[in-house]
Write a protein that holds these residues in place. Structure first.
Motif: not given
Lengths: 124, 169
Positions: A7-11, A48-53
């Motif tokens: 998941m981290i690579t996907r993010i 990590a996802n929160w940073n992207v969003v």
């Protein structure tokens, strides 16, 4: 464990895509919200996802236009991320999140807020 | 500037309207007891996610809901030391008279200035939208009150000092 790494690579791939899409903020937001890890307990994936969003949310300028192109299935996830943004306490983030929150409530209704509050399984 | 207050208050109002879905729920652990679950926090299935709504670094609002009760904690903006003291004293004055307010909590939650506890009984006796109006009105008025207090204190201090120092002229 394997799922978390995956998941981290996907993010990370997502965040690179977001950087390139930053000119079209609505597209960036859609990409960021897709495939939000719902059932992980792993804090790193979530942050990590929160940073992207967060990056996508801050890039939005015209809040009204955004809703005409965002699909309704993303409203709930967006609401959860908005509350996460509001809890940070950082002034520009909070202002942006408050603006979007008002418009999103007008569009999606109180049910959206309630789903964000009551969902203890898929937290963001 | 004014619009950011309006957005903050409307966000809190919407969240409260959604979160104030309270019903009677007797205590699961002890017979014949009825406790506000948001205070006890014994069973996780009875609690909803708590949300913090921040306007900026200084002002925030914590809303915690459960099946039969809702707790709202506010942190009021305090620009300097004087406002700090005035806020603390004023809100302590209000909290000591919590009986009169019914929905006020006697002690604020750790990290906040004042807290409200709304239970299902309050929702049965009083109208839901009026309760929410009360909370939002309270938030609007508290800022005005604190600045009024500060102004009157500064004026009085100036008057007293002028009178006192006149004798040395």
């Amino acid at each position: 464990m394997v799922d978390a790494e995956d998941m981290i690579t996907r993010i990370e791939q997502k965040s690179r895509k977001i950087e390139s899409l930053i000119k079209q903020p609505v597209e960036a937001l859609k990409t960021a919200l897709e495939g939000s890890p719902p059932k992980t307990k792993d804090e790193r994936c979530k942050s990590a996802n929160w940073n992207v969003v967060h990056r996508a949310i801050m890039a939005i300028k015209a809040v009204d236009l955004m809703f005409s192109s965002l699909d309704p299935e993303y409203y709930d996830v967006l609401m959860k991320y908005l509350y996460r943004g509001l809890s940070t306490g950082d002034r520009p983030t909070c202002e942006q999140c408050l603006k979007i929150h008002e418009k999103l409530t007008q569009k999606a209704g109180l049910g959206c807020i309630l789903r964000a509050l009551s969902d203890t399984v898929n937290t963001v | 500037m004014a619009s950011s207050v309006r957005l903050y208050l409307s966000c809190i109002r919407n969240t409260l309207e959604a979160a104030m879905c309270l019903q009677n729920f007797p205590c699961q652990e002890v017979e014949r007891h009825n406790k506000p679950e948001v205070e006890m926090k014994t069973s996780p299935e009875l609690l909803l996610n708590s949300v913090v709504i921040c306007r900026n670094e200084a002002e925030k609002c914590l809303i915690e809901t459960s099946i039969n009760s809702l707790r709202i904690s506010l942190k009021v903006k305090q620009a300097d030391e004087l406002e700090n003291i005035l806020t603390k004293k004023f809100l302590r004055f209000l909290s000591m008279r919590a009986e009169a307010f019914q929905v006020l909590r006697r002690k604020p939650v750790q990290g906040y200035d004042i807290s409200f506890l709304i239970t299902n009984y309050h929702c049965e006796e009083m109208q839901k939208h009026k309760l929410i109006d009360f909370i939002v009105q309270f938030m609007e008025d508290i800022d005005k009150e604190i600045s009024e207090l500060k102004l009157s204190m500064n004026t009085r201090g100036r008057l007293v000092a002028t009178e006192f120092l006149k004798q040395f002229i």
